[in-house]
Design a protein around this motif. Structure first.
Motif, short mmCIF file in Angstrom:
data_model
loop_
_atom_site.label_atom_id
_atom_site.label_comp_id
_atom_site.label_asym_id
_atom_site.label_seq_id
_atom_site.Cartn_x
_atom_site.Cartn_y
_atom_site.Cartn_z
N SER A 196 -17.52 -57.97 -56.88
CA SER A 196 -19.03 -57.73 -56.97
C SER A 196 -19.65 -59.00 -56.82
O SER A 196 -18.98 -59.90 -57.49
N GLY A 197 -20.89 -59.34 -56.21
CA GLY A 197 -21.32 -60.64 -56.25
C GLY A 197 -21.94 -60.79 -57.69
O GLY A 197 -22.15 -62.19 -57.75
N LYS A 198 -22.27 -59.64 -58.33
CA LYS A 198 -23.10 -60.18 -59.61
C LYS A 198 -22.47 -58.98 -60.65
O LYS A 198 -22.07 -57.90 -60.25
N GLY A 199 -22.83 -59.29 -62.09
CA GLY A 199 -22.42 -58.03 -62.94
C GLY A 199 -23.66 -57.19 -62.89
O GLY A 199 -24.74 -57.20 -62.16
N PRO B 67 -17.00 -60.47 -61.98
CA PRO B 67 -18.17 -60.82 -61.10
C PRO B 67 -18.31 -61.82 -60.58
O PRO B 67 -17.73 -63.11 -61.26
N GLY B 68 -18.76 -62.47 -59.28
CA GLY B 68 -18.91 -63.84 -58.70
C GLY B 68 -17.53 -64.36 -58.15
O GLY B 68 -16.79 -63.61 -57.59
N THR C 151 -21.76 -52.75 -54.78
CA THR C 151 -23.11 -53.12 -54.88
C THR C 151 -23.97 -52.17 -55.31
O THR C 151 -23.51 -50.86 -55.39
N ALA D 209 -29.51 -57.51 -53.30
CA ALA D 209 -27.97 -57.71 -53.69
C ALA D 209 -27.37 -58.32 -52.62
O ALA D 209 -26.12 -58.75 -52.81
N ASP E 10 -25.86 -61.93 -53.12
CA ASP E 10 -24.82 -61.83 -54.09
C ASP E 10 -23.55 -61.47 -53.33
O ASP E 10 -22.35 -61.90 -53.34
N ARG F 92 -21.97 -63.80 -50.66
CA ARG F 92 -21.17 -64.99 -51.40
C ARG F 92 -19.94 -64.68 -51.78
O ARG F 92 -18.98 -65.08 -51.51
#
Length: 349
Positions: free
Chosen positions: A106-109, A217-218, A239, A245, A248, A251
């Motif tokens: 995922s792009g973020k937590g 994440p990331g 997502t 979202a 993120d 990325r």
């Protein structure tokens, strides 16, 4: 006095110590042991090799006899070599016996990535597949809790090999199993890479149809290490419906494209909230984000999963909801995601 019969499982474990002289991998992992059978006097082994290199065969035979000579009940050891010219011993960065390795990122937590991973794995078990999960989120491992194991777990370790925990028909390894629940992890990149390598190649995964890797994440060190250590068959991006979202996810997608890992599709988690009393569905996290991300990246939306009280409680209880409620709406959503994933895997083959 009763005759001691050879323990085939023990002999197989002992053979993990017999290393190929050039590849430095054991003959079990390389798939060279074609058969291992007891006979009237002891055991018979059939070892397959890609060529008739007699020096290599003699070296392997000497190792086998040395390793098994002190094993109780083995008796006489009969070893036969068979040349299979179609045999490929060095199959690149692959785990022997594991057909597909799929990363879930995922792009973020905070998007429920570990919940998606554990329930998608449960859906695969429901479909009759052999499944494993490797929790690569070293700093915030959640997979253990999803399966009811918090903190250190007494894993079985033999011959420098780690045997994964097995819950609900799923083989699981997590860094959370190796540390106390409240113990912080302060590691640099090289140490993370080594931990990931051990989880991939020092764990006895056995025969698996799919190994899911739950990524942090990331776009950090773990993702880069994975891309270097193993040939990933693809990745899923998780997502939520919010359009915010999108940035993120882009990325994360750019990182995967850079390391040449195909993106198999998008899973939109928390697509809607289903009221436990009246069953009304509300878009409390907005809507359309998953479709926008899939369209932006030119990939398929594999499916959406609503958020319900039941699935949240199941995560807290330590049993994936799909594992215990196989006919539920949630289980059907994950079954659809799995079917779409399998179709995308075929498209990339």
């Amino acid at each position: 006095m009763a005759e001691v019969k050879p323990d085939i499982n023990l002999i197989q474990k002992q053979l993990l110590n017999v290393k190929h002289p050039e590849l430095k991998k054991d003959i079990i992992t390389l798939g060279m042991v074609a058969s291992l059978e007891p006979n009237e006097e002891g055991i018979s082994l059939l070892i397959k090799t890609p060529n008739a290199d007699r020096r290599m065969q003699i070296g392997l035979e000497a190792q086998i006899r040395q390793v098994l000579s002190k094993t109780e009940g083995v008796g006489k050891i009969k070893i036969k070599f068979e040349v299979d010219q179609n045999m490929k011993l060095d199959d690149g960065n692959r785990i022997r016996g594991v057909k597909k390795v799929i990363a879930i990122g995922s792009g973020k937590g905070g998007v429920g990535k570990s919940t998606v991973t554990s329930n998608l794995a449960a859906a695969a078990v429901n479909a009759g597949l052999k499944v494993g999960i490797m929790d690569a989120d070293i700093y915030g491992p959640s997979i253990g809790k999803m399966f009811g194991s918090s903190g250190r777990v007494a894993l079985k370790i033999e011959n420098d090999k780690i045997y994964p925990l097995e819950k609900n028909g799923i083989k699981i390894i997590s860094f959370a199993f190796l540390i106390n629940e409240d113990q912080p992890v302060v590691w640099r990149g090289p140490m993370l890479g080594k931990a990931v390598e051990q989880f991939l190649y020092d764990v006895v995964w056995g025969e698996l149809d799919i190994l899911f890797i739950d990524l942090p994440p990331g776009t950090g060190d773990v993702q880069l290490s994975l891309a270097q250590l193993i040939d990933l068959d693809g990745a899923i991006l998780v997502t939520t419906p919010q359009s915010v979202a999108l940035l993120d996810a882009n990325r994360a997608a750019a990182m995967l494209n850079q390391v040449k890992v195909p993106i198999l599709g998008i899973v939109e988690n928390m697509s809607e909230f289903v009221c436990p009393k009246c069953g009304h569905a509300s878009n409390i996290f907005s809507q359309g984000g998953g479709d926008k991300i899939a369209s932006s990246l030119g990939v398929k939306k594999l499916g959406g999963v609503p958020i319900t009280m039941d699935i949240m409680q199941a995560g807290e209880a330590g049993v994936p909801f799909v594992a215990k409620e196989k006919d539920s709406v949630i289980a059907k959503a994950y079954a659809s995601i799995l079917a779409n994933l399998q179709e995308e895997i075929k498209n990339w083959e």
